[in-house]
Design an enzyme around this catalytic site. Structure first.
Site, PDB file in Angstrom:
ATOM      1  N   PRO A 159       0.837  -1.203   0.000  1.00  0.00           N
ATOM      2  CA  PRO A 159       0.000   0.000   0.000  1.00  0.00           C
ATOM      3  C   PRO A 159       0.876   1.259   0.000  1.00  0.00           C
ATOM      4  CG  PRO A 159      -0.784  -1.578   1.625  1.00  0.00           C
ATOM      5  CD  PRO A 159       0.554  -2.068   1.150  1.00  0.00           C
ATOM      6  N   GLU A 160       0.644   2.125  -0.969  1.00  0.00           N
ATOM      7  CA  GLU A 160       1.368   3.388  -1.054  1.00  0.00           C
ATOM      8  C   GLU A 160       0.433   4.506  -0.609  1.00  0.00           C
ATOM      9  OE1 GLU A 160       3.504   3.663  -4.812  1.00  0.00           O
ATOM     10  OE2 GLU A 160       3.620   1.480  -4.946  1.00  0.00           O
TER      11      GLU A 160
ATOM     12  N   HIS B  24      -4.965 -15.084   9.377  1.00  0.00           N
ATOM     13  CA  HIS B  24      -4.069 -13.943   9.209  1.00  0.00           C
ATOM     14  C   HIS B  24      -4.544 -12.693   9.964  1.00  0.00           C
ATOM     15  CE1 HIS B  24      -2.081 -16.416   6.286  1.00  0.00           C
ATOM     16  NE2 HIS B  24      -3.094 -16.350   5.430  1.00  0.00           N
TER      17      HIS B  24
ATOM     18  N   ARG C 253       1.691 -11.464   5.482  1.00  0.00           N
ATOM     19  CA  ARG C 253       3.144 -11.567   5.654  1.00  0.00           C
ATOM     20  C   ARG C 253       3.628 -11.174   7.052  1.00  0.00           C
ATOM     21  NH1 ARG C 253       6.216 -10.069   0.050  1.00  0.00           N
ATOM     22  NH2 ARG C 253       4.681 -10.916  -1.406  1.00  0.00           N
TER      23      ARG C 253
ATOM     24  N   ARG D 135      22.419  14.925  -4.597  1.00  0.00           N
ATOM     25  CA  ARG D 135      22.636  13.487  -4.660  1.00  0.00           C
ATOM     26  C   ARG D 135      23.289  13.102  -5.985  1.00  0.00           C
ATOM     27  NH1 ARG D 135      18.130  14.311  -1.462  1.00  0.00           N
ATOM     28  NH2 ARG D 135      17.579  12.709   0.074  1.00  0.00           N
TER      29      ARG D 135
END
Length: 276
Positions: free
Chosen positions: A2-3, A93, A112, A155
Site C-alpha cells: 500500500p502506497e 491472518h 506476511r 545526490r
C-alpha cells in the site's frame, strides 16, 4: 505494498466507519506486530477505554488519535484493516483485534506479518512522526519544487531509488514511481544530478498529479489490496507502464520493458524514457 493513495483511502474509510469509537478490549495474536516501547500486553492495557477521535495520515503511516495515546500504524506489504461484527468468525491472518463499544471489531490482517503498530503519548505524536524523517507530503502547498531540485542536485544516485527514499517526498512506492517517471519521460536509471530544471519541474508536477489522481480513484488493486469497505481501487486501470511488461507503449507502441533497479521490479519504455 500500500502506497500513499491506498493508505489515504484506508484512512478515509476508517474515519467514516469508526470515528468516534471507544475501545473496550484488545487482543494481539502476533506479538511482533507491536513495537517498543510497550509489550503487546501493555499495548492492550493502555488502549482499554480509549476513544478514537481522529485518524490522520503521514506518508504511508496511519495515526490513530485517542484520549491519551496515538497509535502509529504502518501496513507494510499486505496489511489491512477490517471492520466487522464482534461475533463474526476471526479470519486467518488476523493478528490484532480492537473490540469497540458498539459490538463491532476493528481487525488488523496481514498475510506476511510485516505490518507494525506502536503507541506514543498523544502529546508526543508530532515528535514521533517527525522522528520518522519523512519528506513533504506530495501536495502543492507542501512540496516545493525549489527544495526538491536542491535535494536532487545534492545526490548522485539513480532517480528510481531516490524517489523511493521517503525522506525526499513521502508516500511514493514502486507502482507510482514507475508511473511518474514514465509520464515525466525520465529513465529510472538517470542520475539525479543529471536532471535539468525543466525535467525536475515536470517530475515534481507529475508526482503531485499522479498521486492525486490515484487517491481519487481509491488507489490501485494489483494483488490483494482492498479498502476498509472491502472495495478494490480503480487506478490500476489507468496504469501506463507498471505491470505492462511486453505490452505496447501507449505513446510510441514500443514494448514496455521490466528491469531490476535497486532490487525492485521497474517498468519503463526504452523509447520514451531514453537513458541520457
Amino acid at each position: 505494498m500500500p502506497e500513499l493513495p491506498e493508505v489515504e483511502t484506508v484512512r478515509r474509510g476508517l474515519t467514516q466507519l469508526i470515528v468516534p469509537s471507544t475501545i473496550t478490549g484488545v487482543e494481539v495474536f502476533w506479538d511482533k506486530i507491536i513495537t517498543p516501547p510497550f509489550s503487546s500486553q501493555k499495548f492492550c492495557d493502555n488502549l482499554y477505554g480509549e476513544t478514537i477521535h481522529a485518524i490522520e495520515r503521514r506518508g504511508k503511516y496511519l495515526i490513530f488519535l485517542m484520549d491519551h495515546w496515538a497509535m502509529i500504524s504502518h501496513l507494510r506489504m499486505e496489511g489491512k484493516y477490517k471492520v466487522c461484527p464482534s461475533d463474526q468468525v476471526i479470519e486467518k491472518h488476523t493478528h490484532v483485534v480492537f473490540h469497540l463499544h458498539d459490538g463491532r471489531d476493528l481487525r488488523y490482517l496481514d498475510v506476511r506479518k510485516f505490518g507494525r503498530m506502536t503507541l506514543v503519548p498523544v502529546a508526543m505524536a508530532k515528535d514521533a512522526i517527525k522522528a520518522l524523517n519523512l519528506g513533504p507530503e506530495p501536495l502543492p502547498q507542501c512540496f516545493q519544487v525549489e527544495e526538491f531540485s536542491l535535494q536532487l542536485k545534492k545526490r548522485h544516485r539513480a532517480i528510481k531509488p531516490t524517489l523511493l527514499d521517503q525522506s525526499l517526498v513521502a508516500g511514493l512506492g514502486n507502482i507510482y514511481v514507475d508511473e511518474v517517471l514514465f509520464r515525466s519521460k525520465i529513465h529510472p536509471l538517470r542520475m539525479t544530478d543529471n536532471l535539468s530544471e525543466d525535467e525536475i519541474q515536470v517530475l515534481h508536477d507529475q508526482i503531485i498529479a499522479v498521486l492525486g489522481q490515484a487517491v481519487e480513484a481509491g488507489g490501485s488493486t494489483i494483488r490483494t489490496y482492498k479498502n476498509t469497505l472491502g472495495e478494490e481501487g480503480t487506478f490500476q486501470q489507468a496504469l501506463l507502464v507498471y505491470g505492462q511488461t511486453d505490452q505496447a507503449c501507449v505513446v510510441c507502441g514500443t514494448p514496455i520493458q521490466k528491469i531490476k533497479v535497486a532490487q525492485r521490479g521497474t517498468h519503463f519504455c526504452p523509447v520514451c524514457q531514453v537513458l541520457r
